[in-house]
Write a protein that holds these residues in place. Structure first.
Motif, short mmCIF file in Angstrom:
data_model
loop_
_atom_site.label_atom_id
_atom_site.label_comp_id
_atom_site.label_asym_id
_atom_site.label_seq_id
_atom_site.Cartn_x
_atom_site.Cartn_y
_atom_site.Cartn_z
N ALA B 80 0.83 -1.31 0.08
CA ALA B 80 0.10 0.05 0.14
C ALA B 80 0.75 1.19 0.10
CB ALA B 80 -0.79 0.02 1.24
N GLY B 81 2.18 1.12 0.12
CA GLY B 81 3.10 2.37 -0.03
C GLY B 81 3.50 2.93 1.30
N ILE B 82 3.40 2.30 2.38
CA ILE B 82 3.73 2.49 3.60
C ILE B 82 5.19 1.86 4.13
CG2 ILE B 82 3.39 2.39 6.12
CD1 ILE B 82 0.24 2.00 5.34
N GLN B 83 6.18 2.78 4.48
CA GLN B 83 7.36 2.35 4.83
C GLN B 83 7.87 2.99 6.11
OE1 GLN B 83 10.22 0.69 3.26
NE2 GLN B 83 8.40 -0.22 2.21
N VAL B 84 8.38 2.24 7.05
CA VAL B 84 8.54 2.67 8.49
C VAL B 84 10.17 2.67 8.58
CG1 VAL B 84 8.41 2.28 10.75
CG2 VAL B 84 6.52 1.61 9.15
N ILE B 85 10.71 3.58 9.01
CA ILE B 85 11.93 3.61 9.34
C ILE B 85 12.09 3.67 11.00
CG2 ILE B 85 14.03 4.99 9.53
CD1 ILE B 85 12.96 6.14 6.76
N ALA B 125 17.39 5.36 -5.85
CA ALA B 125 16.79 5.78 -4.63
C ALA B 125 17.72 6.76 -4.18
CB ALA B 125 16.63 4.60 -3.84
N MET B 126 18.98 6.57 -4.39
CA MET B 126 19.71 7.65 -3.87
C MET B 126 19.67 8.98 -4.65
SD MET B 126 23.25 6.02 -2.30
CE MET B 126 23.64 4.51 -3.07
N GLU B 127 19.60 8.82 -5.90
CA GLU B 127 19.25 10.10 -6.66
C GLU B 127 17.86 10.70 -6.33
OE1 GLU B 127 19.64 8.55 -10.75
OE2 GLU B 127 21.91 8.07 -10.51
N ARG B 128 17.15 10.07 -5.89
CA ARG B 128 15.85 10.62 -5.65
C ARG B 128 15.84 11.40 -4.51
NH1 ARG B 128 10.58 7.23 -5.33
NH2 ARG B 128 9.49 9.29 -4.75
N ILE B 129 16.72 11.33 -3.35
CA ILE B 129 16.97 12.06 -2.35
C ILE B 129 18.07 12.73 -2.28
CG2 ILE B 129 15.08 10.96 -1.05
CD1 ILE B 129 17.56 9.60 0.51
N GLY B 130 18.93 12.50 -3.21
CA GLY B 130 20.24 13.44 -3.44
C GLY B 130 21.43 13.08 -2.51
N ARG B 154 15.93 3.14 1.34
CA ARG B 154 15.23 1.72 1.27
C ARG B 154 13.60 2.03 1.10
NH1 ARG B 154 15.99 -2.69 5.65
NH2 ARG B 154 14.32 -1.48 6.74
N ALA B 155 13.07 2.82 1.99
CA ALA B 155 11.88 3.43 2.01
C ALA B 155 11.38 3.96 0.11
CB ALA B 155 11.53 4.42 2.84
N MET B 156 12.43 4.75 -0.09
CA MET B 156 12.25 5.30 -1.45
C MET B 156 12.06 4.36 -2.63
SD MET B 156 11.87 8.47 -1.20
CE MET B 156 11.06 8.15 0.11
N ALA B 157 13.15 3.21 -2.32
CA ALA B 157 12.90 2.09 -3.54
C ALA B 157 11.77 1.39 -3.51
CB ALA B 157 14.27 1.39 -3.13
N ALA B 158 11.01 1.49 -2.32
CA ALA B 158 9.73 0.77 -2.31
C ALA B 158 8.77 1.52 -3.01
CB ALA B 158 9.41 0.26 -0.99
N ASP B 159 9.13 2.74 -3.33
CA ASP B 159 7.88 3.54 -3.98
C ASP B 159 7.07 4.08 -2.87
OD1 ASP B 159 8.28 4.53 -6.35
OD2 ASP B 159 7.54 2.66 -7.12
N ALA B 160 7.36 4.54 -1.73
CA ALA B 160 6.68 4.87 -0.52
C ALA B 160 5.80 5.86 -0.62
CB ALA B 160 7.75 5.10 0.73
N LYS B 161 4.60 5.83 -0.30
CA LYS B 161 3.70 7.00 -0.30
C LYS B 161 3.64 7.85 1.15
CE LYS B 161 0.90 5.04 -4.13
NZ LYS B 161 -0.20 4.24 -4.02
N LEU B 162 3.78 6.80 2.34
CA LEU B 162 4.00 7.35 3.46
C LEU B 162 5.17 6.73 4.18
CD1 LEU B 162 2.66 8.13 6.37
CD2 LEU B 162 1.31 6.05 6.17
N GLU B 186 12.06 17.79 1.35
CA GLU B 186 12.29 17.24 0.06
C GLU B 186 11.14 16.26 -0.41
OE1 GLU B 186 13.49 18.28 -3.19
OE2 GLU B 186 14.16 19.34 -1.32
N LEU B 187 11.08 15.33 0.69
CA LEU B 187 10.10 14.26 0.39
C LEU B 187 8.58 14.75 0.30
CD1 LEU B 187 11.44 11.35 2.90
CD2 LEU B 187 11.79 11.70 0.47
#
Ligand SMILES: Nc1ncnc2c1ncn2[C@@H]1O[C@H](COP(=O)(O)OP(=O)(O)OP(=O)(O)O)[C@@H](O)[C@H]1O
Ligand SMILES: [Mg+2]
Lengths: 330, 494
Positions: B80-85, B125-130, B154-162, B186-187
């Motif tokens: 569903a796009g949820i990623q937890v750190i 993923a690294m490029e997305r957040i620079g 890792r959260a970015m790589a999973a296409d997180a929406k949250l 940025e996110l």
């Protein structure tokens, strides 16, 4: 490339390789018989049993578990298979399939106990080692099987070559099985997602669970694979010994563990490679063989093996500590 | 903004503890939503329910993009796009950066590994957040701040929406925190919803649009961050008012307890000289890597200096182990409570008394149960540790309560010198207040305290005197009541 090499130079494997090279050079100079084709061939053949088991134990250690019941598993697989082979004839394919199935079945018992009862793997496998072994000795009365089917006794030889002294070399059953099992283990660990899941599990079990990895399924796979290697190893050992003895394998667990740990696998899980295990096994073999060739009693050989394990593990611990400190003061 | 996730009537019980009681929450796409509350108020539990690690009790509903669930499992939640750190980051130290970021590709049934795809994912993923980390380095070799970046990648790589971050700043330096907060903004611009949990209220107010306050498992309310300030939030979280500041008292007549002369250790610190008097609270601050912790460890016998002297009550001290330090009445509460301070699998009671086993020992070296229990109960009460049963393992406590167990353990030794290294990291404000209260009480009884902290207000308001360390040297000394946050900030960053 130079970066990769720098990384390799700092690795455990590099250290092992250096020690082995030094030993090999030293032994070649000091003894007559070490660096001969025949000795190398014999070494490979006789350490194939430990090597195949080491590949299975490596997988278990990477997953963060441990198993020491595999020698009992191997004894049972060997006994049942050879008993039936004597009775019904059978062939290569069927005996290997049967030994594997027995090994996998006993491995599954370990996995279920460890996972479902949530008992530590060392305790479960100490218990199952005793149970499996006790049952085998009780049922068989410790009786040897001396006569094996002729096709089995004769074994397999590929690329056979006989030298001037009428000694033959070639790819025999032991070497073939060793190569197959090492390759298979390497493929699983490095080329399949299941292998990577095993590293993931060993690296951080709780995180693996949170990310949705199926820990129970992995435990089953890992201990069954250990069982499979025990089944395969048991047959090539029977072929080499030309007999089946229910009591000779148990006790070899620690040699296997020594090889894998020397090879850089950690009892804490997550760490270890097939290449390292091969080196660990090689070091063990070269040391034991070298000491025999030098005429040192086999008791001393155990002493040296112990010493080398201690040194190797201390070296790893020290470098880990230095590394941690590096991070702290960054 | 569209609603991404809605929780209604969420409750959760652990044995005797009601961790969550009938909580509602809505999260919108592209918002930064902070979750605050005291230790044990249920923040982490709420997160675990959203991520599917734990199911809520019957009656609760989770609606994600208008799909309704009674509970989630980790795979559904990820899909569903949820990623937890998580607080502990949940990384795999034995694997490389690339594999940690792309670890999701290992999920599912048997298939072969596409290492190129994993590297590509990690790179993207690294490029997305620079950010730019070496893909082939093992995570165990990274600093905490970089590990956190890996977790975010890792959260970015999973296409997180949250993306939910549970106390992401607890072990970061101010500089790293700024970088993280910039990343959070940025996110947000990319339309990702971020839930941010922190005990540092200044951070919360800096980054959040909305703030939800939990107290004892109940939701107090959701507020617009613009209408909030530290003080209001603190009151909402605790229902109490707070007053800080420690009056300047004349300590010059007091006896010197601990002093160092030209203490040095190569690579760690150099030429450290100071005196610590009875009943004094001496603050030490400085950037991470300034040698604070190394110095503290040396005073505690764990990181032997290679030059200079330490005197305790006028006698020269050459400590070679922490055992000796403890025997000499020196106690140390570590910065890293999880790895140095506690045995997480052991019970709260055992952890509390581990430092004073010798004192409790009775007949034949056995520990009498009654003495053990009364000691444990006393500390649990004095430090208001929130616990249902002291025989539970420490790891079942919330982060802040774990910190209090560490404190209890050292206070039980009745130290003459107490070294506190970042004692309130990850501790909520009323617990912080509790800890300061205890420290002041100890000082009033004559215990000499060294308080090491990153947070300038912490040393300013709770010490008598402050030393600034930089690159292993003492670069400044200030009387707390004659100084200010700005003065100290300049001195630290100079
Ligand atoms: N697995 C568990 N078993 C028993 N009790 C638990 C468990 N997990 C959480 N609790 C209890 O539930 C309550 C809420 O804990 P939670 O971890 O959600 O708090 P928190 O708000 O994250 O606190 P902190 O700020 O200290 O991290 C606490 O009292 C805690 O002790
Ligand atoms: Mg928490």
């Amino acid at each position: 490339m130079p970066e990769n090499f720098a990384r390799f130079r700092r690795s455990h494997e590099f250290w092992l390789l250096s020690v082995i090279l030094i030993l090999v050079v030293g032994l070649s100079v000091m003894t007559e018989g070490f660096l001969t084709l025949q000795n190398l061939f014999d070494l490979l053949t006789s350490y194939a049993f430990l090597g195949i088991l080491a590949s299975g134990l490596l997988v278990v250690l990477i997953s963060g578990g441990i198993d020491i019941s595999f020698t009992a598993t191997a004894s049972i697989a060997q006994y049942i298979t050879m008993l039936l082979a004597n009775k019904y004839g059978l062939n290569w394919f069927i005996v290997f399939a049967m030994a594997s199935v027995v090994g996998i079945g006993l491995g599954a018992i370990n996995a279920v106990l460890i996972d479902r009862l949530n008992i530590s793997s060392i305790i479960v496998s100490i218990a199952t080692l005793n149970i499996f072994y006790g049952l085998l000795v009780f049922i068989t009365g410790g009786k040897y099987i001396y006569s094996l089917p002729p096709w089995f006794s004769h074994g397999i030889y590929w690329f056979e070559y006989v030298d001037a002294d009428e000694i033959s070399y070639g790819i025999n059953l032991q070497i073939l099985a060793l190569a197959v099992m090492f390759t298979l283990t390497w493929l699983i660990l490095n080329r399949t997602n299941i292998g990577r899941q095993i590293y993931v599990l060993g690296g951080n079990r709780e995180a693996a669970q949170r990310l949705g990895f199926n820990v129970f399924r992995l435990n089953i796979l890992v201990y069954c694979y250990m069982g499979l290697t025990a089944g395969v190893a048991s047959l090539i050992q029977a072929q080499l010994a030309q007999s089946v003895a229910p009591t000779v394998l148990v006790g070899k667990e620690l040699d296997v563990l020594a090889a894998v740990v020397l090879g850089g696998a950690s009892l804490a899980g997550g760490v270890g490679t097939v290449f390292g295990t091969i080196l660990g096994l090689t070091l063990l073999a070269v040391m034991q063989n070298g000491l025999i060739l030098l005429g040192v009693s086999s008791y001393y050989s155990q002493f040296f093996v112990g010493l080398v394990i201690l040194l190797s593990v201390s070296a790893t611990a020290l470098s880990a500590r230095r590394k941690r400190k590096g991070v702290m003061t960054e | 903004m569209p609603t991404f996730l809605e929780l209604t009537h969420i409750s959760k019980r652990f044995g005797g503890v009601q961790a969550l009681a009938d909580v509602d929450l809505t999260l919108e796409s592209g918002e930064v939503h902070c979750l605050v509350g005291e230790n044990g108020s249920g923040k982490s539990t709420l997160i675990k329910i959203i991520s599917g690690v734990q199911p809520p009790e019957a009656g609760g509903k989770i609606i994600i993009e208008s799909r309704e669930y009674s509970h989630l499992n980790p795979v559904e939640s990820t899909r569903a796009g949820i990623q937890v750190i998580y607080q502990d980051l949940s990384l795999f130290p034995n694997l490389t950066v690339a594999e940690n970021i792309g670890v999701g590709q290992h999920l599912g049934g048997f298939h072969s590994v596409d290492w190129n795809a994993i590297r590509a994912t990690a790179k993207r993923a690294m490029e997305r957040i620079g950010v730019n980390l070496d893909l082939d380095v093992k995570v165990e070799d990274l600093s905490i701040a970089n590990r956190q970046l890996v977790a975010i990648c890792r959260a970015m790589a999973a296409d997180a929406k949250l993306v939910i971050m549970d106390e992401p700043t607890a072990s970061l330096t101010r500089h790293e925190v700024d970088a993280l907060l910039a990343l959070v903004r940025e996110l947000k611009k990319k339309g990702i919803c971020i839930v941010f949990v922190s005990h540092r209220l200044d951070e919360v107010l800096e980054v959040a649009e909305r703030v939800t306050v939990l107290r004892d498992g109940k939701k107090v309310g959701t507020y617009d961050a613009k209408e909030m300030n530290d003080h209001k939030l603190a009151v909402l979280m605790t229902g109490k008012e707070f007053h800080y500041d420690l009056a300047g008292i004349d300590l010059s007549a007091r006896k010197t307890v601990l002093s160092t002369r030209h203490l040095s250790r190569k690579g760690d610190y150099k030429d450290i000289s100071f005196d610590l008097r009875e009943g004094e609270i001496l603050g030490i601050t400085g950037l991470l890597g300034s040698g604070r912790t190394e110095l503290a460890l040396s005073l505690f016998g764990m990181n032997p200096p290679d030059g200079g002297e330490i005197h305790l009550n006028g006698k020269r001290l050459a400590l070679t182990s922490n055992r000796e330090a403890i025997d000499n009445g020196i106690a140390y509460v570590s910065e890293d409570r999880l790895t140095l301070g506690l045995v997480l699998e052991q019970s709260i009671a055992s952890n509390t008394i581990v430092t004073i086993l010798d004192k409790l020992k009775g007949f034949m070296g056995l520990i009498p149960q009654a003495a053990r229990q009364s000691t444990v109960d006393r500390w649990v009460k004095d430090l208001s540790i929130k616990v249902s049963n002291t025989n539970n393992p420490v790891k079942t406590l919330s982060g802040g309560n774990q910190q209090r167990v560490v404190l209890a353990k050292w206070m039980a030794t009745a130290p003459r010198v107490l070294i506190l290294d970042s004692p309130t990291v990850g501790v909520d404000i009323s617990a912080k207040d509790g800890i300061y209260e205890i420290v002041r009480g100890l000082a009033a009884k004559g215990v000499a305290v060294i308080l090491i902290s990153d947070e300038i207000p912490e040393v300013l308001y709770h010490s008598h005197r402050i030393l600034i360390m930089r690159n292993g040297r003492i670069t400044g000394e200030f009387e707390a009541h004659k100084s200010s946050e700005d003065v100290l900030r300049v001195a630290v960053n100079a």
